[in-house]
Write a protein that holds these residues in place. Structure first.
Motif, short mmCIF file in Angstrom:
data_model
loop_
_atom_site.label_atom_id
_atom_site.label_comp_id
_atom_site.label_asym_id
_atom_site.label_seq_id
_atom_site.Cartn_x
_atom_site.Cartn_y
_atom_site.Cartn_z
N ILE A 21 -10.94 -8.84 -1.12
CA ILE A 21 -9.58 -8.38 -1.47
C ILE A 21 -9.66 -7.25 -2.48
O ILE A 21 -9.00 -6.20 -2.34
CB ILE A 21 -8.75 -9.56 -2.02
CG1 ILE A 21 -8.48 -10.58 -0.92
CG2 ILE A 21 -7.44 -9.05 -2.61
CD1 ILE A 21 -7.83 -11.86 -1.42
N PHE A 22 -10.48 -7.43 -3.53
CA PHE A 22 -10.61 -6.37 -4.53
C PHE A 22 -11.25 -5.12 -3.93
O PHE A 22 -10.89 -3.99 -4.29
CB PHE A 22 -11.45 -6.87 -5.72
CG PHE A 22 -10.67 -7.67 -6.71
CD1 PHE A 22 -10.00 -7.04 -7.75
CD2 PHE A 22 -10.59 -9.05 -6.61
CE1 PHE A 22 -9.28 -7.78 -8.68
CE2 PHE A 22 -9.87 -9.78 -7.53
CZ PHE A 22 -9.22 -9.15 -8.57
N PHE A 23 -12.20 -5.31 -3.01
CA PHE A 23 -12.84 -4.17 -2.35
C PHE A 23 -11.82 -3.37 -1.54
O PHE A 23 -11.80 -2.13 -1.59
CB PHE A 23 -13.97 -4.67 -1.46
CG PHE A 23 -14.49 -3.64 -0.51
CD1 PHE A 23 -15.36 -2.64 -0.96
CD2 PHE A 23 -14.12 -3.65 0.83
CE1 PHE A 23 -15.84 -1.68 -0.08
CE2 PHE A 23 -14.60 -2.69 1.71
CZ PHE A 23 -15.46 -1.70 1.26
N LEU A 24 -10.97 -4.06 -0.79
CA LEU A 24 -9.96 -3.37 0.01
C LEU A 24 -8.97 -2.63 -0.88
O LEU A 24 -8.57 -1.49 -0.59
CB LEU A 24 -9.24 -4.37 0.92
CG LEU A 24 -10.06 -4.99 2.05
CD1 LEU A 24 -9.28 -6.06 2.77
CD2 LEU A 24 -10.52 -3.91 3.03
N ILE A 25 -8.55 -3.31 -1.96
CA ILE A 25 -7.62 -2.66 -2.90
C ILE A 25 -8.26 -1.43 -3.51
O ILE A 25 -7.65 -0.35 -3.61
CB ILE A 25 -7.17 -3.65 -3.98
CG1 ILE A 25 -6.29 -4.75 -3.37
CG2 ILE A 25 -6.42 -2.94 -5.10
CD1 ILE A 25 -5.93 -5.85 -4.33
N GLN A 26 -9.52 -1.57 -3.94
CA GLN A 26 -10.24 -0.45 -4.56
C GLN A 26 -10.41 0.71 -3.59
O GLN A 26 -10.23 1.88 -3.96
CB GLN A 26 -11.61 -0.93 -5.05
CG GLN A 26 -12.46 0.15 -5.70
CD GLN A 26 -13.82 -0.36 -6.12
OE1 GLN A 26 -14.15 -1.51 -5.88
NE2 GLN A 26 -14.61 0.48 -6.76
N THR A 27 -10.73 0.39 -2.33
CA THR A 27 -10.98 1.43 -1.34
C THR A 27 -9.70 2.13 -0.92
O THR A 27 -9.67 3.37 -0.77
CB THR A 27 -11.67 0.82 -0.10
OG1 THR A 27 -12.86 0.15 -0.51
CG2 THR A 27 -12.05 1.91 0.89
N LEU A 28 -8.64 1.38 -0.74
CA LEU A 28 -7.39 1.97 -0.27
C LEU A 28 -6.63 2.70 -1.37
O LEU A 28 -5.94 3.69 -1.12
CB LEU A 28 -6.50 0.88 0.34
CG LEU A 28 -7.02 0.24 1.65
CD1 LEU A 28 -6.16 -0.95 2.04
CD2 LEU A 28 -7.06 1.28 2.77
N SER A 29 -6.72 2.20 -2.60
CA SER A 29 -5.95 2.78 -3.70
C SER A 29 -6.76 3.76 -4.54
O SER A 29 -6.20 4.39 -5.44
CB SER A 29 -5.42 1.67 -4.61
OG SER A 29 -6.52 0.99 -5.23
N LYS A 30 -8.09 3.86 -4.28
CA LYS A 30 -8.98 4.75 -5.04
C LYS A 30 -9.08 4.36 -6.52
O LYS A 30 -9.44 5.19 -7.36
CB LYS A 30 -8.50 6.21 -4.93
CG LYS A 30 -8.28 6.71 -3.51
CD LYS A 30 -9.56 6.64 -2.67
CE LYS A 30 -9.31 7.18 -1.26
NZ LYS A 30 -10.52 7.08 -0.41
N VAL A 53 -7.90 -9.23 7.66
CA VAL A 53 -8.85 -8.26 7.11
C VAL A 53 -9.02 -7.08 8.06
O VAL A 53 -9.05 -5.91 7.64
CB VAL A 53 -10.21 -8.94 6.83
CG1 VAL A 53 -11.27 -7.91 6.46
CG2 VAL A 53 -10.08 -9.97 5.72
N MET A 54 -9.13 -7.37 9.36
CA MET A 54 -9.26 -6.29 10.33
C MET A 54 -8.03 -5.38 10.33
O MET A 54 -8.14 -4.15 10.42
CB MET A 54 -9.49 -6.87 11.73
CG MET A 54 -10.84 -7.57 11.88
SD MET A 54 -11.02 -8.42 13.50
CE MET A 54 -11.06 -7.01 14.60
N PHE A 55 -6.86 -6.00 10.20
CA PHE A 55 -5.62 -5.21 10.17
C PHE A 55 -5.54 -4.37 8.90
O PHE A 55 -5.13 -3.20 8.94
CB PHE A 55 -4.42 -6.16 10.26
CG PHE A 55 -3.09 -5.45 10.24
CD1 PHE A 55 -2.58 -4.87 11.40
CD2 PHE A 55 -2.34 -5.38 9.06
CE1 PHE A 55 -1.36 -4.21 11.37
CE2 PHE A 55 -1.12 -4.73 9.04
CZ PHE A 55 -0.62 -4.14 10.20
N ALA A 56 -5.94 -4.97 7.75
CA ALA A 56 -5.83 -4.24 6.47
C ALA A 56 -6.86 -3.13 6.37
O ALA A 56 -6.62 -2.12 5.67
CB ALA A 56 -6.00 -5.23 5.31
N SER A 57 -8.01 -3.27 7.02
CA SER A 57 -9.08 -2.28 6.87
C SER A 57 -9.03 -1.17 7.91
O SER A 57 -9.91 -0.31 7.93
CB SER A 57 -10.44 -2.99 6.97
OG SER A 57 -10.60 -3.61 8.24
#
Length: 457
Positions: free
Chosen positions: A337-346, A445-449
C-alpha cells in the motif's frame, strides 16, 4: 577519482528514483522483519507450553483424569500339559503331566453406572483448569462363569481363589471405595503395576484395585450381585469402559460447558439443562467388538470408553499462533500500500520509515498474546489491532503530509485485520474465505497499479 563521483551519484539517484530498487528494498525489509516474527511465534509456543505445565501440575496434585474399567471377575484355573523330562543318571527320557495356573476374566451381565460430578476451577498464576469431585455408584450382576469355550472341567477351576478387580487411571484421587458382593462387604487394595505408563489418549495407564480371595463355591450357580461406591477426585475428564453385556450409565453435573466424547454418545436429546447436564448412555454387547469373557489375559479397552470432558476451552495461544502465521501477509500488503502511494504520488518514503512501520506491525502480535492471557481473544485482538492501526495511521500522516492517504491506510489495515480475524474464527470455510479474500486483494492491487509507469525501472 573524478570518474567515480558521477558513477556514485548515478547509483544513488537510481536507488531514489527507480521502481525496481524500491521493490528490492521493500522485499529485503520484509525478509528482515521475518526474524522478529519467528521470535514471536517461539514466544507464543513457549507461553503455551508454560500453560500446559501449570495445568499438569495442578492435575498431578489434585488427581488426574478418571477412567474406570470394571468390575471384572477374575477366576484362576488349572490346565495340564505333558512335559518331556530327562533323568540325569540314566539319561532316559520320559513324559510327565504338569499343571499350570492360568486366569480367566469375566465381565458383568449387567452394569449400571450412576455418577454425580461437582467440578470447580483451580488457578495457578494466570492459568486456570477444571477439577472435580465425583460420587460414582456402580452396580450390576455377574452370571455363572462359562469355561466351555476352553473345555476346563469344574474341578480344575479354583472357585475359592476368585477375585473382583477394578482398573482405574486414578488411584491417587480415591477417597472412598466400598465394594459389596451379594451384600457382603469386601475391601479393595491397590496392586502395583510396574508397566503402567501413559502413551497417549487410548493408552492411559491403568492401576488395579482388587479384593482378597472370594470363595464362589457355595454360590456358583446363582447370579452374583455387586455394588461399588467410589468417591474420586479427578481433573479434565471422566470415562467408563462399557464392559457389561448391557451397560447403562447416567452422569449428572452442574457444569454447563460439557463436551461428550468417546466411542459412544448419550442417547437422550435433553441432556443439556439450564443447571448443567444429565446424560444417559446405553451400550449393548453387540455394539462393541469384544466378548464377555477373556482367557489368559485382560485386553486393553481404553479406546472403547465414553465420558465427559470438563476441560476449560483455552485456545488463545492457538489463535495467536494462527494469527502470527499471517504476519508475512500483513507486512507485505501494508508495504505494498505504501509502495503504491509512494509511486503514484511521487512522495519519498525512506527505508527507515518502512522499517518503523514493519516493527509496529510485528508489535501487534506481542500485544495480542500478552493481553489475551488476561482477557478473551476478541478483546485482545480489538485492543492490539486498534493500537497498531492508530499508531501507523498517525505516523503515516507525518510521512505523507496529506490526510486522505493516512485515512486510506487506516481503513485498509482495519479491513485486513478484520479479514484475518474472520479466517481465524472459521474452521470449515477458512480456506474458501481466505482464497476469495486473496483473490479480491490481488484484483484491487492490479487495478490500482495499472497507472504506474513501469518504464522508469
Amino acid at each position: 577519482m573524478e570518474q567515480q563521483k558521477p558513477q556514485n551519484s548515478k547509483f544513488v539517484n537510481w536507488l531514489k528514483t527507480s521502481i525496481t530498487a524500491r521493490m528490492l528494498m521493500i522485499g529485503f525489509l520484509i525478509l528482515v522483519l521475518l526474524i522478529p516474527l519467528f521470535f514471536i511465534q517461539d514466544l507464543i509456543r513457549e507461553r503455551s507450553y508454560r500453560q500446559t505445565e501449570a495445568i499438569e501440575e495442578i492435575n498431578n496434585q489434585w488427581g488426574k483424569e478418571v477412567l474406570i474399567y470394571g468390575p471384572i471377575l477374575k477366576v484362576p484355573y488349572k490346565v495340564y500339559k505333558e512335559k518331556t523330562v530327562t533323568d540325569k543318571k540314566t539319561k532316559k527320557t520320559f513324559t510327565e503331566t504338569v499343571s499350570e495356573i492360568k486366569t480367566a476374566y469375566f465381565f458383568p451381565e449387567e452394569l449400571d453406572i450412576n455418577s454425580n460430578i461437582n467440578p470447580e476451577t483451580k488457578q495457578r498464576g494466570i492459568y486456570t483448569t477444571a477439577v472435580y469431585n465425583s460420587d460414582i455408584k456402580i452396580s450390576g450382576v455377574f452370571k455363572k462363569p462359562d469355561f466351555s469355550e476352553i473345555e476346563v472341567e469344574n474341578n480344575n477351576i479354583l472357585w475359592n481363589k476368585a477375585k473382583l478387580i477394578v482398573k482405574s487411571s486414578n488411584v491417587k484421587g480415591v477417597n472412598t471405595a466400598n465394594l459389596k458382593l451379594d451384600n457382603k462387604l469386601h475391601g479393595l487394595s491397590s496392586k502395583y503395576n510396574a508397566t503402567a505408563k501413559n502413551y497417549g489418549y487410548d493408552h492411559v495407564a491403568l492401576h488395579t484395585l482388587e479384593t482378597k480371595n472370594i470363595n464362589l463355591s457355595p454360590q456358583i450357580n446363582t447370579p452374583l450381585t455387586f455394588n461399588i461406591d467410589f468417591n474420586i477426585k479427578g481433573s479434565e475428564q471422566i470415562r467408563f469402559v462399557p464392559i457389561g453385556k448391557t451397560t447403562k450409565a447416567n452422569i449428572t453435573s452442574n457444569w454447563k460447558d460439557a463436551n461428550f466424547f468417546g466411542e459412544f454418545l448419550p442417547y437422550n436429546s435433553d441432556k443439556i439443562t439450564e443447571n448443567g447436564f444429565d446424560a444417559k448412555w446405553k451400550v449393548l454387547d453387540i455394539n462393541r467388538p469384544f466378548s464377555q469373557q477373556h482367557f489368559h489375559s485382560l485386553p486393553q479397552l481404553n479406546e472403547f470408553a465414553f465420558g465427559v470432558n470438563f476441560m476449560i476451552p483455552v485456545d488463545e495461544y492457538q489463535k495467536s499462533e494462527r494469527s502470527s502465521k499471517y504476519g508475512f501477509l500483513v507486512i507485505g500488503l501494508t508495504f505494498l500500500i505504501f509502495f503504491l502511494i509512494q509511486t503514484l504520488s511521487k512522495i519519498h518514503i525512506h527505508p527507515f520509515q518502512y522499517l518503523m512501520i514493519g516493527l509496529a506491525l510485528t508489535m501487534f502480535y506481542t500485544l495480542l498474546i500478552s493481553i489475551s492471557e488476561h482477557s478473551n481473544f476478541l478483546k485482545a485482538y480489538l485492543i492490539a489491532g486498534s493500537a497498531v492501526i492508530a499508531l501507523i495511521t498517525i505516523y503515516s500522516k507525518t510521512i505523507l503530509k496529506t490526510l486522505k492517504f493516512p485515512i486510506f491506510i487506516g481503513i485498509s489495515l482495519t479491513a485486513l485485520y478484520t479479514f484475518i480475524y474472520v479466517i481465524i474464527q472459521l474452521e470449515n470455510y477458512a480456506l474458501l474465505v481466505g482464497s476469495i479474500g486473496l483473490f479480491l486483494i490481488l484484483a484491487i492491487v492490479m487495478f490500482a497499479s495499472r497507472k504506474i509507469d513501469w518504464s522508469n525501472g
